[in-house]
Design an enzyme around this catalytic site. Sequence first.
Site, short mmCIF file in Angstrom:
data_model
loop_
_atom_site.label_atom_id
_atom_site.label_comp_id
_atom_site.label_asym_id
_atom_site.label_seq_id
_atom_site.Cartn_x
_atom_site.Cartn_y
_atom_site.Cartn_z
N ASP A 33 0.84 -1.21 0.00
CA ASP A 33 0.00 0.00 0.00
C ASP A 33 0.87 1.25 0.00
OD1 ASP A 33 -1.87 2.13 0.99
OD2 ASP A 33 -3.26 0.45 1.09
N THR A 36 -1.79 6.48 0.69
CA THR A 36 -2.28 7.78 0.24
C THR A 36 -3.15 8.36 1.35
OG1 THR A 36 -4.37 6.94 -0.65
CG2 THR A 36 -2.46 6.88 -2.15
N ALA A 80 -6.62 1.37 -5.35
CA ALA A 80 -7.21 2.23 -6.38
C ALA A 80 -7.41 3.61 -5.79
CB ALA A 80 -8.57 1.67 -6.83
N GLU A 81 -7.53 4.59 -6.67
CA GLU A 81 -8.16 5.84 -6.28
C GLU A 81 -9.65 5.55 -6.41
OE1 GLU A 81 -7.18 8.74 -5.13
OE2 GLU A 81 -5.06 8.26 -5.13
N SER A 82 -10.42 5.83 -5.34
CA SER A 82 -11.77 5.24 -5.29
C SER A 82 -12.93 6.22 -5.17
CB SER A 82 -11.84 4.25 -4.12
OG SER A 82 -11.84 4.97 -2.90
N THR A 97 -3.04 5.37 -11.09
CA THR A 97 -3.14 4.20 -10.20
C THR A 97 -4.03 3.11 -10.79
OG1 THR A 97 -2.61 5.35 -8.16
CG2 THR A 97 -4.08 3.45 -7.96
N THR A 121 -15.73 -2.63 -9.50
CA THR A 121 -16.97 -2.00 -9.03
C THR A 121 -18.11 -2.20 -10.02
OG1 THR A 121 -17.96 0.17 -8.65
CG2 THR A 121 -16.04 0.13 -10.04
N ASP A 122 -19.34 -2.12 -9.51
CA ASP A 122 -20.50 -2.20 -10.42
C ASP A 122 -20.64 -0.94 -11.27
OD1 ASP A 122 -21.28 -0.44 -8.40
OD2 ASP A 122 -23.17 -1.46 -7.92
N GLU A 123 -19.89 0.12 -10.91
CA GLU A 123 -20.03 1.38 -11.66
C GLU A 123 -19.52 1.27 -13.10
OE1 GLU A 123 -18.81 4.90 -9.71
OE2 GLU A 123 -19.46 4.20 -7.76
N TYR A 148 -13.47 8.11 -12.42
CA TYR A 148 -13.24 6.94 -11.56
C TYR A 148 -13.72 5.67 -12.25
CZ TYR A 148 -14.33 3.36 -8.11
OH TYR A 148 -14.43 2.15 -7.47
N LYS A 152 -11.65 2.32 -13.75
CA LYS A 152 -11.88 0.97 -13.24
C LYS A 152 -12.30 0.05 -14.39
CE LYS A 152 -11.71 -0.47 -9.61
NZ LYS A 152 -10.56 -1.03 -8.82
N LYS A 203 -25.83 15.90 4.32
CA LYS A 203 -25.87 16.60 3.03
C LYS A 203 -26.25 15.62 1.92
CE LYS A 203 -23.47 20.11 5.02
NZ LYS A 203 -23.49 19.58 6.40
N ARG A 271 -23.90 16.10 -7.84
CA ARG A 271 -22.63 15.70 -8.46
C ARG A 271 -22.80 15.72 -9.98
NH1 ARG A 271 -20.91 9.78 -6.69
NH2 ARG A 271 -19.85 10.85 -4.98
#
Length: 332
Positions: A33, A36, A80-82, A97, A121-123, A148, A152, A203, A271
Amino acid sequence: MKIVVTGGAGFIGSNFVRYLYRERPSWHIAVYDKLTYAGDKRNLEGLDGDRVHLIEADICDEQKIDRAVADCDMVVHFAAESHNDNSLHSPWPFVETNLVGTFRILEAVRKHNKRLHHVSTDEVYGDLALDDPAKFTPDTPYNPSSPYSSTKAGSDLLVRAWVRSFGIQATISNCSNNYGPYQHVEKFIPRQITEILDGRRPKLYGSGENVRDWIHTEDHSSGVLAIVEHGRSGETYLIGANGEKSNKEVVELILELMGKDPKDYECVNDRPGHDLRYAIDTTTLHDELGWSPIYTDFRRGLSKTIDWYRQNESWWRLQKAETEAKYQEIGR
Ligand code: NAD
Ligand code: TDX
């Protein structure tokens, strides 16, 4: 068994390390690791140094990752950057990354002929309409929305190409939104819990109608271990726990569980490119590997998570001010 866990000091990686430590007492775990802002040595506190050791290094460092891979039997790749919001104002670390780093790992496992499990990821599948009866399956076409999710998606495709072109032994899993202990306060659930603990209102982005399919990180860990031990090389497995909830429902439940008025939240700027809904069909993992989740009661899992943040303020306090300053800059 000597296993390298990349990203093992982050949220899901460290929960996986703790799970393995408990469930496979004879395994030796090397956590690789970079530490970060999202990685924290404290996430590994209490684990015996003879069984778990930390290699503080970047997966993009060709020589260091080569050495770590040469010295193990298997790699499970979480690093990962997540965070989607970060990827919108600073995409380069995601490209570096998630794409270059995964490439370095693939080259190392190819050279040393080691087994790889790639965590995704499912994204990568984009999003679904709120009333779409379909869920994501391993055959859903890739259609990522953000820097992101696109990096991925690219990393998954690199893994598939290395399996087909070079014959490496690798599996992929695409999981839905995780929650549980040790999650950075920039993410939705811990942000809202810690906002309430700090006497502020949660929020919600936009109107809060976006739906996420929540899974406890412990169930993600058991799914990954099932694939690592019994999955077929070249296969993609989807991991989820039938936990679809709108963001508004989640915020209202957090407020209720913390003894507040469920309507006491504020709506902030949405977003850009915000995915509407994710939903996972876990038939393959269930039918082929006999896996099923344990945390099927979201209310209970969330309540335990709230307790963890209440009891571990010293863990999140340092991240909190910096995180909220970043959100203030972008008006969320
Ligand atoms: P996280 O941001 O909490 O942790 C990432 C870890 O990777 C940190 O410890 C960080 O220090 C390390 N890291 C980052 N860049 C690195 C580099 N270049 N070299 C070495 N280490 C590096 O992320 P997370 O939420 O725990 O996610 C872990 C994995 O699971 C990611 O691959 C993510 O895409 C995937 N995933 C996350 C979710 C979720 O809900 N959080 C859902 C599905 C899949
Ligand atoms: O303050 C907030 N308010 C809010 O309404 C934050 C931080 C988020 N949100 C919304 C945005 C999303 O619809 O909540 C939902 C969840 O947001 P995140 O926690 O940022 O997660 P998401 O963007 O869905 O991505 C997560 O799940 C898939 C992880 O961060 C990814 O790493 C994973 O791949």
